[in-house]
Motif scaffolding. Structure first.
Motif, PDB file in Angstrom:
ATOM      1  N   SER A   1      29.247 -22.656  63.201  1.00 33.48           N
ATOM      2  CA  SER A   1      28.998 -23.403  61.885  1.00 33.48           C
ATOM      3  C   SER A   1      29.855 -22.540  60.927  1.00 33.48           C
ATOM      4  O   SER A   1      30.296 -23.294  59.914  1.00 33.48           O
ATOM      5  CB  SER A   1      27.364 -22.869  61.909  1.00 33.48           C
ATOM      6  N   ALA A   2      30.016 -21.185  61.140  1.00 33.45           N
ATOM      7  CA  ALA A   2      30.780 -20.356  60.144  1.00 33.45           C
ATOM      8  C   ALA A   2      32.249 -21.133  60.104  1.00 33.45           C
ATOM      9  O   ALA A   2      32.989 -20.979  58.982  1.00 33.45           O
ATOM     10  CB  ALA A   2      30.911 -18.816  60.556  1.00 33.45           C
ATOM     11  N   LYS A   3      32.696 -21.198  61.237  1.00 30.64           N
ATOM     12  CA  LYS A   3      34.048 -21.738  61.392  1.00 30.64           C
ATOM     13  C   LYS A   3      34.143 -22.956  60.817  1.00 30.64           C
ATOM     14  O   LYS A   3      35.297 -23.269  60.072  1.00 30.64           O
ATOM     15  CB  LYS A   3      34.770 -21.693  62.800  1.00 30.64           C
ATOM     16  N   THR A   4      33.125 -23.945  60.818  1.00 26.92           N
ATOM     17  CA  THR A   4      33.086 -25.397  60.413  1.00 26.92           C
ATOM     18  C   THR A   4      33.225 -25.254  58.675  1.00 26.92           C
ATOM     19  O   THR A   4      33.782 -26.053  58.193  1.00 26.92           O
ATOM     20  CB  THR A   4      31.972 -25.917  60.956  1.00 26.92           C
ATOM     21  N   ALA A   5      32.510 -24.200  58.675  1.00 27.20           N
ATOM     22  CA  ALA A   5      32.535 -24.267  56.972  1.00 27.20           C
ATOM     23  C   ALA A   5      33.984 -23.972  56.230  1.00 27.20           C
ATOM     24  O   ALA A   5      34.559 -24.533  55.414  1.00 27.20           O
ATOM     25  CB  ALA A   5      31.530 -23.097  56.355  1.00 27.20           C
ATOM     26  N   HIS A   6      34.713 -23.153  56.973  1.00 30.02           N
ATOM     27  CA  HIS A   6      36.030 -22.770  56.482  1.00 30.02           C
ATOM     28  C   HIS A   6      36.896 -24.026  56.937  1.00 30.02           C
ATOM     29  O   HIS A   6      37.883 -24.248  56.143  1.00 30.02           O
ATOM     30  CB  HIS A   6      36.718 -21.336  56.729  1.00 30.02           C
ATOM     31  N   PHE A   7      36.599 -24.600  57.717  1.00 29.69           N
ATOM     32  CA  PHE A   7      37.541 -25.809  58.204  1.00 29.69           C
ATOM     33  C   PHE A   7      37.347 -27.017  57.117  1.00 29.69           C
ATOM     34  O   PHE A   7      38.138 -27.363  56.400  1.00 29.69           O
ATOM     35  CB  PHE A   7      37.193 -26.642  59.421  1.00 29.69           C
ATOM     36  N   THR A   8      36.131 -26.963  56.619  1.00 32.61           N
ATOM     37  CA  THR A   8      35.734 -27.876  55.432  1.00 32.61           C
ATOM     38  C   THR A   8      36.533 -27.412  54.222  1.00 32.61           C
ATOM     39  O   THR A   8      37.216 -28.363  53.442  1.00 32.61           O
ATOM     40  CB  THR A   8      34.272 -27.914  55.122  1.00 32.61           C
ATOM     41  N   ARG A   9      36.622 -26.251  53.909  1.00 34.16           N
ATOM     42  CA  ARG A   9      37.227 -25.810  52.729  1.00 34.16           C
ATOM     43  C   ARG A   9      39.029 -26.227  52.999  1.00 34.16           C
ATOM     44  O   ARG A   9      39.513 -26.507  51.937  1.00 34.16           O
ATOM     45  CB  ARG A   9      37.377 -24.194  52.597  1.00 34.16           C
ATOM     46  N   ILE A  10      39.507 -25.800  54.084  1.00 30.42           N
ATOM     47  CA  ILE A  10      40.706 -26.236  54.287  1.00 30.42           C
ATOM     48  C   ILE A  10      40.978 -27.611  54.072  1.00 30.42           C
ATOM     49  O   ILE A  10      42.043 -28.162  53.520  1.00 30.42           O
ATOM     50  CB  ILE A  10      41.316 -25.905  55.812  1.00 30.42           C
ATOM     51  N   GLU A  11      40.058 -28.590  54.716  1.00 25.16           N
ATOM     52  CA  GLU A  11      40.005 -29.948  54.500  1.00 25.16           C
ATOM     53  C   GLU A  11      40.245 -30.462  52.790  1.00 25.16           C
ATOM     54  O   GLU A  11      40.881 -31.360  52.593  1.00 25.16           O
ATOM     55  CB  GLU A  11      39.068 -30.704  55.197  1.00 25.16           C
ATOM     56  N   LYS A  12      39.594 -29.695  52.110  1.00 22.98           N
ATOM     57  CA  LYS A  12      39.473 -29.980  50.843  1.00 22.98           C
ATOM     58  C   LYS A  12      40.807 -29.553  50.078  1.00 22.98           C
ATOM     59  O   LYS A  12      41.130 -30.262  49.146  1.00 22.98           O
ATOM     60  CB  LYS A  12      38.391 -29.307  50.089  1.00 22.98           C
TER      61      LYS A  12
ATOM     62  N   ALA B   1      43.957 -21.803  45.331  1.00 18.98           N
ATOM     63  CA  ALA B   1      43.081 -20.809  45.612  1.00 18.98           C
ATOM     64  C   ALA B   1      41.959 -21.151  44.837  1.00 18.98           C
ATOM     65  O   ALA B   1      40.646 -20.796  45.479  1.00 18.98           O
ATOM     66  CB  ALA B   1      43.686 -19.453  45.500  1.00 18.98           C
ATOM     67  N   GLN B   2      41.986 -21.543  43.479  1.00 20.30           N
ATOM     68  CA  GLN B   2      40.670 -21.836  42.794  1.00 20.30           C
ATOM     69  C   GLN B   2      40.114 -23.014  43.632  1.00 20.30           C
ATOM     70  O   GLN B   2      38.762 -23.008  43.285  1.00 20.30           O
ATOM     71  CB  GLN B   2      41.218 -21.869  41.541  1.00 20.30           C
ATOM     72  N   LYS B   3      40.762 -23.944  43.804  1.00 16.96           N
ATOM     73  CA  LYS B   3      40.027 -24.952  44.383  1.00 16.96           C
ATOM     74  C   LYS B   3      39.115 -24.688  45.863  1.00 16.96           C
ATOM     75  O   LYS B   3      38.312 -25.371  46.077  1.00 16.96           O
ATOM     76  CB  LYS B   3      41.007 -26.089  44.748  1.00 16.96           C
ATOM     77  N   SER B   4      39.639 -23.695  46.569  1.00 19.97           N
ATOM     78  CA  SER B   4      39.241 -23.347  47.778  1.00 19.97           C
ATOM     79  C   SER B   4      38.201 -22.258  47.930  1.00 19.97           C
ATOM     80  O   SER B   4      37.522 -21.972  48.636  1.00 19.97           O
ATOM     81  CB  SER B   4      40.407 -22.870  48.676  1.00 19.97           C
ATOM     82  N   CYS B   5      38.199 -21.584  46.453  1.00 18.17           N
ATOM     83  CA  CYS B   5      37.165 -20.456  46.201  1.00 18.17           C
ATOM     84  C   CYS B   5      37.461 -19.401  47.285  1.00 18.17           C
ATOM     85  O   CYS B   5      36.711 -18.598  47.260  1.00 18.17           O
ATOM     86  CB  CYS B   5      35.671 -20.961  46.702  1.00 18.17           C
ATOM     87  N   TRP B   6      38.677 -19.227  47.600  1.00 22.01           N
ATOM     88  CA  TRP B   6      39.289 -17.944  48.205  1.00 22.01           C
ATOM     89  C   TRP B   6      40.070 -17.287  47.043  1.00 22.01           C
ATOM     90  O   TRP B   6      40.756 -17.886  46.175  1.00 22.01           O
ATOM     91  CB  TRP B   6      40.037 -18.422  49.407  1.00 22.01           C
ATOM     92  N   SER B   7      40.771 -16.303  47.362  1.00 21.98           N
ATOM     93  CA  SER B   7      41.672 -15.393  46.867  1.00 21.98           C
ATOM     94  C   SER B   7      42.853 -16.061  47.349  1.00 21.98           C
ATOM     95  O   SER B   7      42.884 -16.627  48.325  1.00 21.98           O
ATOM     96  CB  SER B   7      41.553 -14.101  46.916  1.00 21.98           C
ATOM     97  N   ARG B   8      43.969 -15.612  46.704  1.00 16.00           N
ATOM     98  CA  ARG B   8      45.308 -16.125  47.276  1.00 16.00           C
ATOM     99  C   ARG B   8      45.680 -15.612  48.551  1.00 16.00           C
ATOM    100  O   ARG B   8      46.234 -16.495  49.422  1.00 16.00           O
ATOM    101  CB  ARG B   8      46.706 -15.637  46.231  1.00 16.00           C
ATOM    102  N   TRP B   9      45.313 -14.368  48.676  1.00 16.74           N
ATOM    103  CA  TRP B   9      45.567 -13.698  49.953  1.00 16.74           C
ATOM    104  C   TRP B   9      44.822 -14.502  51.205  1.00 16.74           C
ATOM    105  O   TRP B   9      45.196 -14.720  52.149  1.00 16.74           O
ATOM    106  CB  TRP B   9      45.293 -12.351  50.071  1.00 16.74           C
TER     107      TRP B   9
END
Length: 306
Positions: A8-19, A38-46
């Motif tokens: 489930s945790a991996k699936t969540a970040h897959f969904t972010r990558i898809e977006k 990065a703003q769209k993904s809710c992650w930092s640039r790194w």
């Protein structure tokens, strides 16, 4: 109530990558920045760079550049009267000079030369999520993964090898996972018996060829073969592969993982790609010293298209 799985945790970040991928694909006309993504993904640039590269095999900037240039190349071919400058501006390049420089670095020729050749080759297709079709499975096979298809052109070439009969992926009783290794073993024995005393300095490229033009009731002809050269094994039969345009599916890891990717490739990617499959010769191209059970093994499946 279904219990959460270890996926489930991996699936969540897959969904972010898809977006992130969806945003890139819909905004290729913009000068896309890492800050915006990065703003769209809710992650930092790194974090975005790290996760994106780990899951897709390519960094964000490289991916954007390859997709922009591939779409631009298609537009050059589809609209022969459109100015190169206008194509460049439509994909976010600020000048024809910068576009031509990036284009030549990627394709090895200028936009005008690419248009003059009139051949679709080297085109990177948008990365899509390939997942196992059985959504109820919770093992690692069911985790989505990202696959980067490309479009290539290959001129006619000749192979020498050994062929046999297989039941393919969509047969009532597929046996290719057993019959294909057997044909390769038979090829190695025949090659050894007909090989010159001195080993060639370089190992020829190895091809598996599925001949869909000789379809029987439930069978296909499969060739285990190598590129014809000065070291061609004279007593082995040969086959000529005509020039063709292909969709290329990369696969890294044990060969047993190829089957679900092929199912996705044929039943999901192809119908939505804008291309059509054609009868002909489907190719498996293997890296040097390929070991089918190795985690580092690399091969490509080339599907003839139009």
């Amino acid at each position: 109530m279904k219990q959460p799985t270890r996926c489930s945790a991996k699936t969540a970040h897959f969904t972010r990558i898809e977006k992130v991928l969806e945003f890139i694909h819909e905004h290729l006309f913009l000068t896309l920045s890492l800050d915006d993504l990065a703003q769209k993904s809710c992650w930092s640039r790194w974090q975005l760079q790290r996760v994106f590269t780990a899951e897709t095999g390519v960094n964000v900037a490289q991916y954007i550049r390859e997709i922009k240039l591939s779409r631009a190349a298609e537009q050059l071919l589809d609209n022969s009267s459109e100015r190169v400058l206008d194509v460049a501006l439509s994909f976010g390049f600020n000048s024809e000079v910068s576009f031509s420089r990036a284009f030549k670095q990627f394709f090895g020729c200028s936009p005008r030369d690419y248009r003059k050749r009139g051949i679709r080759t080297g085109l990177r297709q948008p990365i899509t999520s390939a997942s196992n079709h059985d959504q109820e499975r919770t093992d690692l096979q069911s985790i989505p993964h990202f696959t980067h298809i490309r479009i290539e052109h290959k001129d006619a070439f000749a192979l020498a090898g050994h062929h046999g009969e297989i039941s393919g992926l969509f047969s009532d009783q597929p046996d290719f996972q057993q019959s294909v290794p057997r044909i390769w073993r038979e090829f190695e024995l025949l090659k050894t018996s007909s090989h010159p005393v001195d080993e060639p300095p370089l190992r020829p490229i190895r091809y598996g060829v599925i001949d869909t033009l000789t379809i029987g009731a439930d069978h296909l002809t499969y060739w285990a073969a190598e590129a014809v050269s000065e070291q061609t094994y004279g007593s082995l039969p040969s086959i000529v592969i005509p020039k063709q345009e292909y969709a290329v599916l990369p696969h890294r890891g044990p060969i047993e993982g190829l089957k679900p990717k092929l199912e996705w490739f044929f039943t999901c990617w192809l119908p939505q790609s804008g291309y059509s499959g054609v009868d002909g010769f489907e190719l498996e191209i293997y890296s040097e010293n390929y070991q089918l059970d190795s985690e580092d093994a690399y091969m490509e499946y080339w599907l003839p298209i139009e």
